[in-house]
Design a protein around this motif. Structure first.
Motif, PDB file in Angstrom:
ATOM      1  N   GLY A 114       0.811  -1.215   0.000  1.00 30.19           N
ATOM      2  CA  GLY A 114       0.000   0.000   0.000  1.00 30.19           C
ATOM      3  C   GLY A 114       0.840   1.259   0.000  1.00 30.19           C
ATOM      4  N   ALA A 115       1.888   1.291   0.830  1.00 27.58           N
ATOM      5  CA  ALA A 115       2.767   2.456   0.862  1.00 27.58           C
ATOM      6  C   ALA A 115       3.490   2.634  -0.458  1.00 27.58           C
ATOM      7  CB  ALA A 115       3.770   2.307   2.010  1.00 27.58           C
ATOM      8  N   SER A 116       3.892   1.538  -1.090  1.00 28.00           N
ATOM      9  CA  SER A 116       4.578   1.620  -2.381  1.00 28.00           C
ATOM     10  C   SER A 116       3.664   2.208  -3.449  1.00 28.00           C
ATOM     11  CB  SER A 116       5.060   0.228  -2.797  1.00 28.00           C
ATOM     12  OG  SER A 116       5.946  -0.316  -1.844  1.00 28.00           O
ATOM     13  N   SER A 198     -10.348  -8.624  -3.399  1.00 21.89           N
ATOM     14  CA  SER A 198     -10.689  -7.223  -3.613  1.00 21.89           C
ATOM     15  C   SER A 198     -11.759  -6.767  -2.631  1.00 21.89           C
ATOM     16  CB  SER A 198     -11.173  -7.003  -5.051  1.00 21.89           C
ATOM     17  OG  SER A 198     -11.559  -5.665  -5.255  1.00 21.89           O
ATOM     18  N   LEU A 199     -12.765  -7.598  -2.399  1.00 24.77           N
ATOM     19  CA  LEU A 199     -13.834  -7.238  -1.467  1.00 24.77           C
ATOM     20  C   LEU A 199     -13.323  -7.108  -0.035  1.00 24.77           C
ATOM     21  CD1 LEU A 199     -16.753  -9.528  -2.729  1.00 24.77           C
ATOM     22  CD2 LEU A 199     -16.667  -7.037  -2.866  1.00 24.77           C
ATOM     23  N   ASP A 200     -12.374  -7.956   0.341  1.00 20.94           N
ATOM     24  CA  ASP A 200     -11.921  -7.998   1.732  1.00 20.94           C
ATOM     25  C   ASP A 200     -10.720  -7.102   2.007  1.00 20.94           C
ATOM     26  OD1 ASP A 200     -13.895  -9.798   2.216  1.00 20.94           O
ATOM     27  OD2 ASP A 200     -12.617 -11.572   2.124  1.00 20.94           O
ATOM     28  N   ASP A 201     -10.074  -6.582   0.972  1.00 20.21           N
ATOM     29  CA  ASP A 201      -8.832  -5.853   1.207  1.00 20.21           C
ATOM     30  C   ASP A 201      -9.082  -4.555   1.968  1.00 20.21           C
ATOM     31  OD1 ASP A 201      -5.871  -5.387   0.501  1.00 20.21           O
ATOM     32  OD2 ASP A 201      -6.848  -3.543  -0.148  1.00 20.21           O
ATOM     33  N   PHE A 202      -8.214  -4.305   2.933  1.00 21.39           N
ATOM     34  CA  PHE A 202      -8.279  -3.057   3.693  1.00 21.39           C
ATOM     35  C   PHE A 202      -6.973  -2.269   3.634  1.00 21.39           C
ATOM     36  CE2 PHE A 202      -7.077  -0.996   7.712  1.00 21.39           C
ATOM     37  CZ  PHE A 202      -7.959   0.077   7.671  1.00 21.39           C
ATOM     38  N   ALA A 203      -5.853  -2.940   3.935  1.00 19.85           N
ATOM     39  CA  ALA A 203      -4.579  -2.233   4.110  1.00 19.85           C
ATOM     40  C   ALA A 203      -4.171  -1.470   2.854  1.00 19.85           C
ATOM     41  CB  ALA A 203      -3.489  -3.225   4.517  1.00 19.85           C
ATOM     42  N   VAL A 204      -4.164  -2.153   1.711  1.00 22.73           N
ATOM     43  CA  VAL A 204      -3.760  -1.488   0.458  1.00 22.73           C
ATOM     44  C   VAL A 204      -4.750  -0.394   0.100  1.00 22.73           C
ATOM     45  CG1 VAL A 204      -3.289  -1.826  -1.995  1.00 22.73           C
ATOM     46  CG2 VAL A 204      -2.576  -3.561  -0.343  1.00 22.73           C
ATOM     47  N   THR A 205      -6.040  -0.689   0.211  1.00 23.78           N
ATOM     48  CA  THR A 205      -7.074   0.287  -0.137  1.00 23.78           C
ATOM     49  C   THR A 205      -7.002   1.520   0.757  1.00 23.78           C
ATOM     50  OG1 THR A 205      -8.500  -1.562  -0.770  1.00 23.78           O
ATOM     51  CG2 THR A 205      -9.544   0.578  -0.538  1.00 23.78           C
ATOM     52  N   PHE A 206      -6.672   1.324   2.022  1.00 20.12           N
ATOM     53  CA  PHE A 206      -6.586   2.442   2.956  1.00 20.12           C
ATOM     54  C   PHE A 206      -5.527   3.453   2.514  1.00 20.12           C
ATOM     55  CE2 PHE A 206      -4.879   4.416   6.829  1.00 20.12           C
ATOM     56  CZ  PHE A 206      -6.030   4.961   7.358  1.00 20.12           C
ATOM     57  N   THR A 215     -14.339   2.367   0.192  1.00 14.80           N
ATOM     58  CA  THR A 215     -14.846   1.010   0.036  1.00 14.80           C
ATOM     59  C   THR A 215     -15.374   0.525   1.382  1.00 14.80           C
ATOM     60  OG1 THR A 215     -12.689   0.000   0.498  1.00 14.80           O
ATOM     61  CG2 THR A 215     -13.199   0.517  -1.808  1.00 14.80           C
ATOM     62  N   LEU A 216     -16.021  -0.624   1.376  1.00 17.18           N
ATOM     63  CA  LEU A 216     -16.659  -1.118   2.587  1.00 17.18           C
ATOM     64  C   LEU A 216     -15.662  -1.348   3.717  1.00 17.18           C
ATOM     65  CD1 LEU A 216     -19.421  -3.650   1.510  1.00 17.18           C
ATOM     66  CD2 LEU A 216     -19.686  -1.616   2.912  1.00 17.18           C
ATOM     67  N   SER A 217     -14.517  -1.928   3.406  1.00 15.68           N
ATOM     68  CA  SER A 217     -13.551  -2.221   4.454  1.00 15.68           C
ATOM     69  C   SER A 217     -13.065  -0.943   5.130  1.00 15.68           C
ATOM     70  CB  SER A 217     -12.376  -3.002   3.875  1.00 15.68           C
ATOM     71  OG  SER A 217     -11.753  -2.270   2.829  1.00 15.68           O
ATOM     72  N   VAL A 218     -12.764   0.080   4.334  1.00 15.56           N
ATOM     73  CA  VAL A 218     -12.309   1.360   4.894  1.00 15.56           C
ATOM     74  C   VAL A 218     -13.442   2.031   5.662  1.00 15.56           C
ATOM     75  CG1 VAL A 218     -11.381   3.634   4.317  1.00 15.56           C
ATOM     76  CG2 VAL A 218     -10.621   1.622   3.050  1.00 15.56           C
TER      77      VAL A 218
END
Length: 269
Positions: A114-116, A198-206, A215-218
């Motif tokens: 995510g940081a990259s 994709s539906l469950d991802d949080f860290a990268v999306t954040f 998104t839903l996770s965020v």
């Protein structure tokens, strides 16, 4: 032997109980009329009504589904192409090098990825939002599809391709009528895995989500920071059920394809 079997079964039961106990706790309290998770006062569907009455939340759900479907479709296409390319490499050293590069995004930490992506989009001048989230999801989903498709390619007998060419099939016909039907279970597996990730991802999306897009996770994380609300339980329950349906759908399609493939073989002597 019987004692070992019972021990193994008890171990599996204990593992699954530990894994699913928090989910059962979360789901059960999404029906609590008390408004807290300290005691169950009664059954209610008010928290689900609150979720469906939230227009902003419904837009976020739509955003999540659009990103997940688009990223799954695009990453499946790119992943199949990548798996075919890796499979065509003859030298094992080069093939292993390509697989190592492919696996970097799978084994790397989500925070690092995510940081990259955040640094890359900032340097490239890409506005954070729908586009940045979609590109990030495609990037970490493609290696998953490659891993799912490549074993099916390795199972394929090379004589099938030789026979198709001997019968006059061109390169595109061999790909469309021989290779793709054979690896179809791997393609479906890669698609559903990419969709679920994709539906469950949080860290990268954040890291790559900008103002005005979520998104839903965020969103669940943001609401949880504001305080405990059982609408979060209801929202998490719906997301869990959606993921469960995807997994069941994948296994159903995989089982159906397995029966279809085994059907013609049963009639052979």
């Amino acid at each position: 032997m019987k004692r070992n079997r019972w021990s193994a079964k008890l171990y599996l039961v204990a593992v699954f109980a530990i894994l699913y106990a928090p989910i059962v706790y979360l789901v059960s309290y999404s029906f609590n009329s008390g408004g807290t998770m300290r005691g169950f006062d009664g059954f209610t569907l008010d928290w689900y009504k609150e979720v469906f009455a939230d227009t902003r939340l419904l837009i976020i759900v739509l955003n999540t589904l659009v990103v997940a479907l688009l990223s799954a479709v695009i990453s499946t296409i790119l992943g199949v192409i990548g798996a075919l390319a890796v499979h065509r490499v003859r030298r094992s050293r080069n093939r292993n090098a390509l697989l190592a590069l492919n696996n970097v995004l799978i084994v790397s930490s989500d925070v690092v990825i995510g940081a990259s992506f955040l640094i890359l989009f900032t340097l490239a001048g890409v506005k954070l939002g729908f586009g940045s989230v979609l590109l990030s999801h495609i990037a970490f989903s493609v290696p998953i599809v490659v891993i799912m498709v490549l074993p099916k390619l390795q199972e394929m007998n090379p004589t099938l391709l030789d026979a198709a060419r001997d019968l006059g099939a061109g390169g595109w016909d061999v790909l469309a009528k021989v290779v793709l039907p054979f690896i179809k279970p791997g393609i479906f597996a890669g698609f559903f895995m990419a969709l679920t990730y994709s539906l469950d991802d949080f860290a990268v999306t954040f890291f790559v989500t900008g103002n005005g897009f979520s998104t839903l996770s965020v969103e669940i994380y943001s609401r949880a920071r504001q305080g405990v609300s059982l609408s979060i339980n209801a929202l998490s329950t719906l997301l869990f059920l959606l993921t469960l349906l995807l997994v069941v759908g994948y296994y159903w399609i995989n089982r159906r394809n397995g029966k279809a493939a085994a059907g013609p073989l049963e009639g052979r002597p």
